[in-house]
Design an enzyme around this catalytic site. Structure first.
Site, PDB file in Angstrom:
ATOM      1  N   ILE A  35       0.779  -1.111   0.038  1.00 18.45           N
ATOM      2  CA  ILE A  35       0.137  -0.037   0.041  1.00 18.45           C
ATOM      3  C   ILE A  35       0.806   1.185  -0.117  1.00 18.45           C
ATOM      4  CG2 ILE A  35      -2.093  -1.065   1.082  1.00 18.45           C
ATOM      5  CD1 ILE A  35      -0.987  -0.101   4.047  1.00 18.45           C
ATOM      6  N   LYS A  36       2.092   1.236   0.438  1.00 16.43           N
ATOM      7  CA  LYS A  36       3.082   2.216   0.524  1.00 16.43           C
ATOM      8  C   LYS A  36       2.348   3.620   1.190  1.00 16.43           C
ATOM      9  CE  LYS A  36       6.027   0.543  -3.300  1.00 16.43           C
ATOM     10  NZ  LYS A  36       5.126  -0.469  -3.868  1.00 16.43           N
ATOM     11  N   ARG A  37       1.747   3.415   2.134  1.00 25.29           N
ATOM     12  CA  ARG A  37       1.259   4.647   2.860  1.00 25.29           C
ATOM     13  C   ARG A  37       2.155   5.254   3.890  1.00 25.29           C
ATOM     14  NH1 ARG A  37      -2.359   3.078  -0.767  1.00 25.29           N
ATOM     15  NH2 ARG A  37      -4.594   2.970  -0.062  1.00 25.29           N
TER      16      ARG A  37
END
Length: 363
Positions: free
Chosen positions: A160-162
């Site tokens: 998700i690379k949040r």
């Protein structure tokens, strides 16, 4: 959303040790109580599953890797172009040329690939952007894929690379890894096991994920040195005599000290397979950090390039391949399978990947 439990009482177990002792005692007492009951075995098996949940997430992943001798993860990154035309057509014929049809096709595609490979692999890594492309129907396919993977016993790494300011990162962490309280009930969102996190906002963006990792026994992989060609525009910049990615590595080790389980932490790092020399340096800088290694196969990484990402015992890293596995049937090497046997082609590609990495690690 998944309903988890009714609101707990005000008495709260303050530490992992307290919880361990509580569950152990509960299992023992139930064994005694149910000794002469016909359904005792079923209940005890359920309690043992609950007991397993106490294991830190990184150790669960390591256990899977060790049992299957498979330090790999399959990236579930579906697109219309990667899926067999006949599979897409099946659903568009039934439901029209709609996002709903594609959502159903995506889950069917993922399901067949997982069924064909689950006995070989420890984990899957769905890239959420590929699902968000199709809006809510895509996210439904994402949720169904996460749930199905967990039914198969696979660890789910949500790509998700949040990362954002504190309150927003908290919301991301709760939505993807944690749970929310609504009145008397607790609900889980996507309920992945681990997630990728962007550290660009510093500790404000990462710490909320760490708090959820500690409370929910989940894990994260923090971007450190990524596999894409332009990563050096920022990550290779020299600051105080060192490239930025080394500063990030030091911070990952610091964050990870809060979530240790044996040798490794629940806070891992993402380091691309396309930069093997940097990987060797980062392995030394992060001795307690498990490394997620994207870039194998379609992006050019090979088993021989990956040896230095691992520790001497063959642990310490897990290698991702996405297109090279899920769209293997499109490659000349696996073309004999045909698109109707795309899942069997994926299994063959997994077997070849495992052979490549195992042979490299044995040298």
């Amino acid at each position: 959303m998944l309903l988890v439990r009714k609101k707990p009482t005000s008495t709260r177990l303050k530490s992992r040790k307290d919880r361990d002792e509580c569950v152990t005692s509960y299992i023992y007492n139930m064994q005694v109580f149910l000794l002469n009951k016909s359904f005792a075995n079923d209940v005890i098996q359920t309690l043992k599953i609950i007991y397993i949940w106490r294991i830190f997430m990184i150790q669960r992943l390591i256990n899977q890797i060790t049992e299957k001798n498979a330090p790999i993860v399959v990236g579930l990154d579906p697109t219309i172009k990667l899926m067999p035309e006949s599979l897409v057509k099946k659903y568009t014929d039934e439901m029209g040329q709609t996002p709903e049809a594609i959502g159903e096709a995506i889950f069917d595609y993922n399901r067949q690939i997982m069924d064909a490979t689950a006995d070989l692999i420890p984990a899957v890594k769905p890239q959420i952007a590929m699902y968000e492309t199709f809006g809510i129907p895509g996210l439904i396919a994402y949720q169904k894929s996460v749930d199905y993977a967990k039914e198969l016993g696979l660890v789910v790494i949500a790509d998700i690379k949040r990362g954002d300011i504190g309150s927003t990162s908290t919301a991301y962490a709760l939505g993807h890894l944690g749970s929310v309280q609504i009145g008397d009930y607790t609900y889980k969102g996507f309920d992945a096991d681990m997630a990728t996190v962007n550290p660009y906002l510093g500790s404000d963006g990462v710490k909320p994920f760490i708090e959820v990792c500690k409370s929910e026994d989940k894990g994260i992989f923090v971007l450190c040195k990524t596999s894409n060609p332009s990563s050096g525009e920022f990550q290779d910049r020299i600051i105080d005599g060192k490239p930025l990615y080394e500063h990030v590595a030091a911070k990952i080790e610091e964050w990870g000290a809060e979530c240790m389980d044996g040798k490794y932490s629940n806070v891992g790092a993402v380091v691309g397979a396309t930069y093997p020399q940097m990987g060797a340096v980062l392995r030394k800088l992060m001795p307690h950090t498990y490394i997620l290694v994207p870039g194998y196969g379609a992006q050019g990484g090979k088993g021989a390039d990956l040896v230095n990402f691992f520790d001497e015992d063959g642990l310490g890293a897990i290698v991702n391949s996405s297109r090279g596995i899920i769209a293997a049937y499109q490659q000349e090497k696996y073309s004999s399978f045909g698109e109707e046997n795309f899942a069997a082609a994926s299994r063959a590609a997994v077997e070849d990947m495992l052979t490549d990495i195992r042979q490299a690690l044995e040298k």
